[in-house]
Design an enzyme around this catalytic site. Structure first.
Site, PDB file in Angstrom:
ATOM      1  N   SER A  86       7.510  -1.742   0.750  1.00  0.00           N
ATOM      2  CA  SER A  86       8.738  -0.677   1.360  1.00  0.00           C
ATOM      3  C   SER A  86      10.105  -1.272   1.728  1.00  0.00           C
ATOM      4  CB  SER A  86       8.217  -0.032   2.958  1.00  0.00           C
ATOM      5  OG  SER A  86       7.755  -1.302   3.774  1.00  0.00           O
TER       6      SER A  86
ATOM      7  N   ASP B  24       8.168  -7.320  11.709  1.00  0.00           N
ATOM      8  CA  ASP B  24       6.717  -7.498  11.419  1.00  0.00           C
ATOM      9  C   ASP B  24       6.395  -8.992  12.118  1.00  0.00           C
ATOM     10  OD1 ASP B  24       4.241  -7.998  10.392  1.00  0.00           O
ATOM     11  OD2 ASP B  24       4.574  -6.592   8.513  1.00  0.00           O
TER      12      ASP B  24
ATOM     13  N   SER C 269       6.125  -5.403  17.367  1.00  0.00           N
ATOM     14  CA  SER C 269       7.012  -4.321  17.500  1.00  0.00           C
ATOM     15  C   SER C 269       7.448  -3.995  18.950  1.00  0.00           C
ATOM     16  CB  SER C 269       6.364  -3.100  16.920  1.00  0.00           C
ATOM     17  OG  SER C 269       6.838  -2.160  17.446  1.00  0.00           O
TER      18      SER C 269
ATOM     19  N   HIS D   7       3.850   6.832   7.888  1.00  0.00           N
ATOM     20  CA  HIS D   7       2.953   6.386   6.842  1.00  0.00           C
ATOM     21  C   HIS D   7       1.506   6.597   7.147  1.00  0.00           C
ATOM     22  CE1 HIS D   7       1.620   4.033   3.182  1.00  0.00           C
ATOM     23  NE2 HIS D   7       2.007   5.188   2.766  1.00  0.00           N
TER      24      HIS D   7
ATOM     25  N   PHE E 237       0.920  -1.135   0.052  1.00  0.00           N
ATOM     26  CA  PHE E 237       0.028   0.195  -0.033  1.00  0.00           C
ATOM     27  C   PHE E 237       0.994   1.233   0.099  1.00  0.00           C
ATOM     28  CE2 PHE E 237      -1.787  -3.581   2.226  1.00  0.00           C
ATOM     29  CZ  PHE E 237      -2.961  -3.699   1.708  1.00  0.00           C
TER      30      PHE E 237
ATOM     31  N   HIS F 113      -2.530   0.228  12.602  1.00  0.00           N
ATOM     32  CA  HIS F 113      -3.130   1.516  12.555  1.00  0.00           C
ATOM     33  C   HIS F 113      -3.976   1.990  13.770  1.00  0.00           C
ATOM     34  CE1 HIS F 113      -1.476   0.989   8.738  1.00  0.00           C
ATOM     35  NE2 HIS F 113      -1.351   2.221   8.465  1.00  0.00           N
TER      36      HIS F 113
END
Ligand code: MG
Length: 204
Positions: free
Chosen positions: A45, A64, A117, A162, A13, A137
């Site tokens: 990315s 991740d 993370s 991002h 994305f 998010h």
């Protein structure tokens, strides 16, 4: 910038101009410290930042858990059935991520860290030259990523975040809220914003 494979062949994305900006800022981190990204997914990315590391003799830590963010789960807006592992009942983007690294011949420049993370951050020992936050998010996830990693950026290093949506009609507000907080902290200067990707330089 000469990428080893077409970024559009990697699920993700990230827009081409956002990726090019990632490459440019990651390349400049070489004299400051290693690069680190949170939220690799299938490696789009990673392709841009990893190529910058290849070109500058740096390394990229790619963090991740590879079980998908909230929006990737079955029934959610960005669910991809091809990444669903029926045997475990979980999303699994790690196989696709490794395929991307192999196709791009970046395995000598990227260090995958398959962990949440916050766990990876807990005893993290290295000061980074470039940190890219693109993980979960939700407000809690973005805050944990910021609090876990922003303090690991060396003076002169860059923090990229991002999915900045100043207008709530365009998307979730958590990354934008944290980005504004980082700016207000006085510890960063704003470098540029490319579409929904913001870059801040850590002040000394
Ligand atoms: Mg994103």
């Amino acid at each position: 910038m000469r990428l080893p494979i077409d970024p559009e062949s990697v699920k993700g994305f990230l827009a081409p101009d956002e990726g090019a900006a990632l490459y440019e800022h990651a390349a400049q981190a070489a004299g400051v410290g290693p690069c680190l990204e949170i939220g690799s997914y299938c490696g789009r990315s990673t392709l841009y930042i990893g190529t910058a590391c290849r070109d500058t003799g740096n390394v990229l830590f790619a963090v991740d858990h590879h079980q998908g963010s909230e929006e990737h789960q079955p029934g959610e807006a960005y669910h991809d059935p091809a990444l669903y592992d029926a045997a475990s009942g979980r999303m699994d983007s790690f196989r696709e991520f490794r395929r991307t690294l192999a196709r791009a011949d970046l395995e000598a420049h990227v260090i995958p860290i398959v962990a949440r993370s916050a766990l990876a951050a807990r005893h993290w020992p290295v000061t980074c030259g470039f940190v890219f936050i693109d993980g979960g998010h939700s407000p809690a996830a973005v805050r944990a990523d910021y609090e876990g990693w922003a303090g690991r950026i060396a003076p002169g290093g860059v923090l990229a975040i991002h999915d900045l949506f100043p207008d709530p009609r365009d998307g979730g507000q958590a990354p934008w809220t944290v980005y504004q907080e980082a700016l207000a902290s006085g510890r960063y200067e704003e470098l540029t914003v490319v579409q929904t990707l913001g870059f801040l330089r850590r002040l000394g």
